[in-house]
Scaffold this motif. Structure first.
Motif, PDB file in Angstrom:
ATOM      1  N   UNK A  98      21.368  43.313 -23.815  1.00  0.00           N
ATOM      2  CA  UNK A  98      20.441  44.290 -23.241  1.00  0.00           C
ATOM      3  C   UNK A  98      20.754  44.573 -21.775  1.00  0.00           C
ATOM      4  N   UNK A  99      21.255  43.562 -21.057  1.00  0.00           N
ATOM      5  CA  UNK A  99      21.559  43.740 -19.634  1.00  0.00           C
ATOM      6  C   UNK A  99      22.613  44.807 -19.393  1.00  0.00           C
ATOM      7  N   UNK A 145      29.904  44.605  -9.138  1.00  0.00           N
ATOM      8  CA  UNK A 145      30.208  43.487  -8.255  1.00  0.00           C
ATOM      9  C   UNK A 145      29.032  43.172  -7.351  1.00  0.00           C
ATOM     10  N   UNK A 146      28.781  41.882  -7.172  1.00  0.00           N
ATOM     11  CA  UNK A 146      27.689  41.451  -6.319  1.00  0.00           C
ATOM     12  C   UNK A 146      27.738  39.958  -6.137  1.00  0.00           C
ATOM     13  N   UNK A 158      26.367  41.960  -9.680  1.00  0.00           N
ATOM     14  CA  UNK A 158      25.168  42.587  -9.144  1.00  0.00           C
ATOM     15  C   UNK A 158      23.991  42.315 -10.075  1.00  0.00           C
ATOM     16  N   UNK A 159      22.844  42.037  -9.513  1.00  0.00           N
ATOM     17  CA  UNK A 159      21.667  41.684 -10.309  1.00  0.00           C
ATOM     18  C   UNK A 159      21.102  42.904 -11.023  1.00  0.00           C
ATOM     19  N   UNK A 160      20.898  42.767 -12.321  1.00  0.00           N
ATOM     20  CA  UNK A 160      20.204  43.759 -13.142  1.00  0.00           C
ATOM     21  C   UNK A 160      18.878  43.135 -13.555  1.00  0.00           C
ATOM     22  N   UNK A 346      16.604  38.080 -14.180  1.00  0.00           N
ATOM     23  CA  UNK A 346      17.796  38.746 -13.665  1.00  0.00           C
ATOM     24  C   UNK A 346      19.006  38.376 -14.510  1.00  0.00           C
ATOM     25  N   UNK A 347      19.836  39.365 -14.787  1.00  0.00           N
ATOM     26  CA  UNK A 347      21.112  39.176 -15.485  1.00  0.00           C
ATOM     27  C   UNK A 347      22.196  39.937 -14.715  1.00  0.00           C
ATOM     28  N   UNK A 348      23.427  39.746 -15.100  1.00  0.00           N
ATOM     29  CA  UNK A 348      24.531  40.559 -14.589  1.00  0.00           C
ATOM     30  C   UNK A 348      25.293  41.143 -15.768  1.00  0.00           C
TER      31      UNK A 348
END
Length: 371
Positions: A98-99, A145-146, A158-160, A346-348
């Motif tokens: 889902x992320x 990228x994060x 990067x946080x999703x 939070x996912x990436x």
């Protein structure tokens, strides 16, 4: 006959798989399943003739379509494809895949990117639930990228942010589908609970486990695994799900006291006949909700460990799993622990490749025309 399908492979959370357009597949279930088996190369331990990675975490497919819900921006149908067998299960949701739904929808133009952050709402067709998603899009492009690290994934991204709305009764319509906080199956206390996904909660000691064994150690305990499946089948009946032998739901979860100073619970999640190498997002959401419900095994174990208190609703939950931990936030609009309003984490994600996947299909499988 050889066919090709536009495809983007993305990692979402701790899972990876191809993302396809749902309207590119046959409308009938048998034809749809045959296509997905061919895409993944199922029927071989290595899935050598397809895109699968020979593991349940890399034998997943996300199917995306325009929204069928008035409050959603995009539809998402998840498929768990058996590695060696021929099962394709549409009953569960996968919160890790889902992320990557938001990034896919933006990459393909299904959702228009905004500057800095793109907010979209995803309608999960497996559970008929809505999920709020926030994707970083500086300059109107997905930024993968994060510096956010998640357990089970090397490096950072990067946080999703995913916010599950009304996460109660995803498959059964009830938070406690058996009607009881505790059931006794085969002489063992269990909690049958359905939030983002239906699970059976079991205390590790009741099956002779410490609770922090490695997945390989748990899988190797054939006696405990056989008993676990016996409990799962009976729990499926108690939850109103009928005969669940051919389904991956409900999922057993083994619980014990945390091993770290910051953990709420130590968990081992089964998928369902093998111990997960980490923890499914939907399982984590359900466990986080369970800690707030008085009398559940999750609540009892956390209270006994002193990681939650009896006089307040649990808000932040840290769940230990074999690859590390997962943090979940639970919100309640009122003081009723049975009605969480939003569960967030939070996912990436990362885009791995974009192109076409080629599959050889029998003439009996009717593919829709592509426009």
């Amino acid at each position: 006959m050889m066919h090709s399908l536009p495809c983007i492979i993305l990692r979402g959370g701790t899972s990876r798989g191809p993302f396809l357009r749902l309207d590119h597949l046959p409308k009938d279930d048998d034809g749809r399943r045959e296509v997905l088996r061919k895409v993944m190369g199922s029927g071989h331990v290595l899935q050598i003739d397809g895109l699968g990675g020979g593991n349940s975490l890399t034998s997943k497919i996300a199917l995306i379509a325009p929204p069928s819900h008035p409050e959603a921006d995009v539809d998402y149908l998840f498929a768990q494809v058996d590695v060696e067998g021929d099962q394709v299960d549409f009953s569960p949701n996968c919160g890790n895949m889902l992320a990557a739904v938001g990034p896919y929808a933006i990459e393909t133009g299904m959702v228009e990117a905004k500057d800095q952050v793109t907010h979209l709402r995803i309608h999960n067709l497996n559970t008929r639930t809505l999920i709020d998603c926030q994707v970083p899009t500086p300059g109107g492009r997905v930024a993968y990228q994060g510096d956010t690290q998640i357990s089970g994934v090397p490096g950072a991204g990067n946080a999703i942010k995913l916010g599950f709305l009304g996460a109660v009764g995803a498959k059964t319509g009830k938070l406690l589908p058996s009607g009881q906080v505790i059931n006794v199956i085969d002489g063992i206390e269990v909690t049958c609970l359905d939030s983002a996904t239906p699970v059976i909660l079991i205390e590790a000691a009741s099956l002779g486990w410490q609770g922090n064994e490695t997945p390989a150690e748990m899988d190797a305990n054939l006696e405990a695994m056989a008993r676990l499946e016996k409990i799962r089948l009976k729990a499926g009946e108690l939850m109103g799900m009928g005969d669940v032998r051919g389904s991956v739901l409900p999922k057993p979860v083994i619980l014990s006291a945390p091993r770290t100073d910051t953990g709420t619970l130590c968990t081992r999640y089964f998928v369902p006949h093998r111990c997960h190498g980490a923890l499914a997002v939907t399982g984590a959401i359900t466990l986080a909700v369970a800690t707030s419900v008085p009398g559940t095994l999750a609540n009892r174990i956390a209270l006994a460990a002193g990681t939650i208190t009896a006089d307040s609703l649990t808000q932040h939950v840290q769940l230990e799993h074999p690859a590390g931990f997962l943090d979940v936030e639970v919100e309640h609009e009122n003081t009723d622990p049975m009605t969480p309003s939003r569960v967030s984490l939070l996912r990436t994600a990362r885009k791995i490749m974009s192109g076409e996947v080629f599959i050889d299909l029998p003439d009996s499988v009717v593919m829709p025309p592509r426009t």
